[in-house]
Design an enzyme around this catalytic site. Structure first.
Site, PDB file in Angstrom:
ATOM      1  N   ASP A 282       0.850  -1.195   0.000  1.00 16.27           N
ATOM      2  CA  ASP A 282       0.000   0.000   0.000  1.00 16.27           C
ATOM      3  C   ASP A 282       0.885   1.245   0.000  1.00 16.27           C
ATOM      4  OD1 ASP A 282      -1.786   2.021   0.356  1.00 16.27           O
ATOM      5  OD2 ASP A 282      -2.504   1.362   2.323  1.00 16.27           O
TER       6      ASP A 282
ATOM      7  N   GLU B  77      31.722   7.588   3.736  1.00 14.73           N
ATOM      8  CA  GLU B  77      32.360   7.508   5.052  1.00 14.73           C
ATOM      9  C   GLU B  77      31.339   7.906   6.134  1.00 14.73           C
ATOM     10  OE1 GLU B  77      35.864   9.931   5.023  1.00 14.73           O
ATOM     11  OE2 GLU B  77      36.609   9.067   3.148  1.00 14.73           O
TER      12      GLU B  77
ATOM     13  N   GLU C  42      29.477   8.308   9.624  1.00 17.04           N
ATOM     14  CA  GLU C  42      29.796   8.341  11.056  1.00 17.04           C
ATOM     15  C   GLU C  42      28.518   8.188  11.871  1.00 17.04           C
ATOM     16  OE1 GLU C  42      33.571  11.453  10.510  1.00 17.04           O
ATOM     17  OE2 GLU C  42      31.610  12.176  11.189  1.00 17.04           O
TER      18      GLU C  42
ATOM     19  N   GLU D 268      35.888   7.960  16.312  1.00 14.23           N
ATOM     20  CA  GLU D 268      35.983   9.276  15.694  1.00 14.23           C
ATOM     21  C   GLU D 268      36.381  10.336  16.734  1.00 14.23           C
ATOM     22  OE1 GLU D 268      36.034  11.520  13.439  1.00 14.23           O
ATOM     23  OE2 GLU D 268      36.213  10.131  11.756  1.00 14.23           O
TER      24      GLU D 268
ATOM     25  N   GLU E 260      33.311   5.502  13.244  1.00 11.13           N
ATOM     26  CA  GLU E 260      33.268   5.462  11.778  1.00 11.13           C
ATOM     27  C   GLU E 260      33.720   4.087  11.304  1.00 11.13           C
ATOM     28  OE1 GLU E 260      35.726   7.402   8.059  1.00 11.13           O
ATOM     29  OE2 GLU E 260      35.012   8.788   9.609  1.00 11.13           O
TER      30      GLU E 260
ATOM     31  N   HIS F  32      31.143  11.825   4.381  1.00 15.30           N
ATOM     32  CA  HIS F  32      31.896  12.290   3.224  1.00 15.30           C
ATOM     33  C   HIS F  32      31.662  11.355   2.050  1.00 15.30           C
ATOM     34  CE1 HIS F  32      34.986  14.231   6.201  1.00 15.30           C
ATOM     35  NE2 HIS F  32      33.780  14.773   6.270  1.00 15.30           N
TER      36      HIS F  32
ATOM     37  N   ARG G 222      41.755  20.552   4.338  1.00  9.23           N
ATOM     38  CA  ARG G 222      40.504  19.915   4.740  1.00  9.23           C
ATOM     39  C   ARG G 222      39.429  20.907   5.199  1.00  9.23           C
ATOM     40  NH1 ARG G 222      40.812  14.227   5.785  1.00  9.23           N
ATOM     41  NH2 ARG G 222      42.887  13.417   5.330  1.00  9.23           N
TER      42      ARG G 222
ATOM     43  N   GLU H 257      36.059  14.514  -3.156  1.00  9.25           N
ATOM     44  CA  GLU H 257      35.413  14.220  -1.882  1.00  9.25           C
ATOM     45  C   GLU H 257      34.557  15.411  -1.440  1.00  9.25           C
ATOM     46  OE1 GLU H 257      36.793  12.720   2.544  1.00  9.25           O
ATOM     47  OE2 GLU H 257      37.874  14.397   1.643  1.00  9.25           O
TER      48      GLU H 257
ATOM     49  N   ARG I  47      32.454  17.011   1.435  1.00 14.40           N
ATOM     50  CA  ARG I  47      32.546  16.813   2.879  1.00 14.40           C
ATOM     51  C   ARG I  47      31.329  17.319   3.658  1.00 14.40           C
ATOM     52  NH1 ARG I  47      37.527  15.900   4.738  1.00 14.40           N
ATOM     53  NH2 ARG I  47      37.294  17.243   6.576  1.00 14.40           N
TER      54      ARG I  47
END
Length: 448
Positions: free
Chosen positions: A54, A133, A135, A190, A197, A246, A320, A337, A339
């Site tokens: 449904d 990745e 977490e 982490e 992670e 990420h 980063r 990547e 983030r």
């Protein structure tokens, strides 16, 4: 490896499978299922795409007068869960959703990602790979079995027992995932207390998104077994890092080459023109697709300065602090990547949008801005403005407004998903905006 109906019938008997979960995801990314007995009669129905449910009961799907929908299982997603009981094992299949007329349902997030992949193939690429990745936090349960915000460890980044008291839980999660066919690459504590992670190997994007959904189910199931509660909420506790997911992305051609890699790159980063254009598309649409990558009110409590989450729209190599990073690996491992994504995102919607944003960059030759290799977190507002660095949306409300202004992102979702997603998120924001929080009581009650 291709799994056939005969393989499934054989495993049902060999592994004493007594129940079968037919799984699918709603627009919010919540994994749903219809559980049926694994009898010969029911297996015949499932394997001939005649299992029904449904659809009007699922948020954002269809109205009550359009409720009959069919589940078409992807046989390659067949898995037998390793936690069967005395009454036999339980197995699962991830399904695509079809209408009563036999057409793919426009509101099916997995089917929508397949639509984006068909566009990718028309542009000339064979596969889009994703290495996620995700977490998560592990919290203690109270005496009633309800989750608390009390963590069971005081560990930090890469800590181990006795500081990391959840290593046994994490190790069992890894063992179960491995038994189910995941190729786990890393498992660690982490940065934040109670945060963990587990990284598994990249895969074709459709399989990778399926893996994310199964991964969440496994983590929550094993955590409960250990008297803990696992949550993928973006920011469950104030004052510590939130949880991200990420997304490492790469495109491959029909010869099996990673088209993001080019040793002759005149800029010296060994990235191809295709990679720079894909990056240009990701950058151009970043502000507008944030609502899909960070879809809850709580998501924006993570996207604040000081907790390592990206806040500014920029890209770099080793740095980063920007939104998008180019990890050092080259050759087949060349990737971009993103983030900002957090694990509350519906992976099928998020990756459909990211793929279409990147393809827009390739098809329209969108130039990526210059990389920013300095620490953006310590730059002044004037310095960021001079460098052309824009902030991400600060609230779900602002993100939803931006989403509605981007035709590429809207088209990536399709009209059905876009309309229902925006409606649901407007309701969520209105509910939050009307709520009187403890912070307001603490700061205003005695003052006025």
């Amino acid at each position: 490896m291709t799994i056939t109906a005969a393989d499934i019938r054989r495993e049902v008997k060999e592994k004493n499978v007594t129940f079968l979960r037919l799984m699918f995801s709603d627009i919010a990314g919540t994994l749903k299922n219809v559980e049926i007995p694994a009898t010969d009669e029911q297996l015949d129905k499932v394997l001939s795409n005649k299992a029904m449910f449904d659809g009007s009961s699922i948020e954002g799907f269809v109205r009550i007068n359009e409720s009959d929908m069919y589940l078409h299982p992807d046989l390659d997603t067949w898995t037998v869960f390793p936690w069967g009981g005395e009454n036999g094992a339980v197995a699962g299949l991830i399904c695509d959703i079809y209408t009563a007329e036999g057409e793919p349902f426009a509101g099916d997030p997995r089917g929508n990602l397949k639509r984006a992949l068909r566009h990718m193939e028309k542009v000339g690429f064979k596969s889009f790979n994703l290495g996620p990745e995700p977490e998560f936090f592990l919290f203690k349960l109270d005496e009633k079995g309800e989750p608390t915000l009390e963590v069971n460890d005081r560990g930090g980044y890469f800590d181990l027992a006795p500081t990391d008291l959840a290593d046994n839980t994490r190790r069992e999660i890894v063992n179960v995932l491995t038994e189910m066919g995941f190729e786990v690459e890393a498992s660690h504590h982490e940065v934040a207390i109670g945060q963990h992670e587990i990284d598994f190997k990249y895969a074709d994007v459709l399989k990778a998104c399926d893996n994310i959904q199964i991964f969440k189910l496994v983590v929550k199931t094993i955590a409960r077994k250990h008297g803990l509660y696992a949550t993928f909420m973006a920011k469950p506790k104030f004052g510590i890092n939130g949880s991200g997911m990420h997304c490492n992305m790469s495109l491959f051609d029909y010869e099996g080459n990673n088209v993001f890699f080019d040793t002759e790159d005149p800029k010296g980063m060994q990235l191809s023109e295709t990679a720079y254009y894909f990056l240009g598309g990701l950058m151009k649409h970043a502000y507008n697709y944030t609502a899909i990558m960070n879809p809850t009110v709580n998501s924006y409590k993570r996207l604040v300065p000081g907790y390592e989450a990206p806040v500014y729209i920029a890209w770099a190599g080793r740095n980063r602090s920007p939104l998008i990073r180019v990890p050092a690996s080259r050759g087949m491992g060349t990737r971009l990547e993103l983030r900002s994504v957090d694990p509350t995102a519906n992976p099928y919607l998020a990756l459909a949008v990211l793929l279409e944003a990147g393809l827009d960059g390739i098809e329209n030759k969108i130039e990526a801005p210059a990389p920013v290799e300095s620490n953006i977190y310590i730059m002044t507002q004037e310095e960021r403005k001079e460098a052309g660095i824009r902030d991400l949306p600060s609230t779900l409300h602002n993100a939803i407004k931006a989403l509605q202004e981007d035709e590429v992102v809207k088209a990536a979702l399709g009209n059905h998903i876009f309309t229902n997603f925006v409606e649901a998120k407007k309701i969520e924001w209105s509910s939050y905006a009307a709520f009187v929080s403890q912070w307001e009581i603490d700061n205003y009650l005695d003052l006025y």
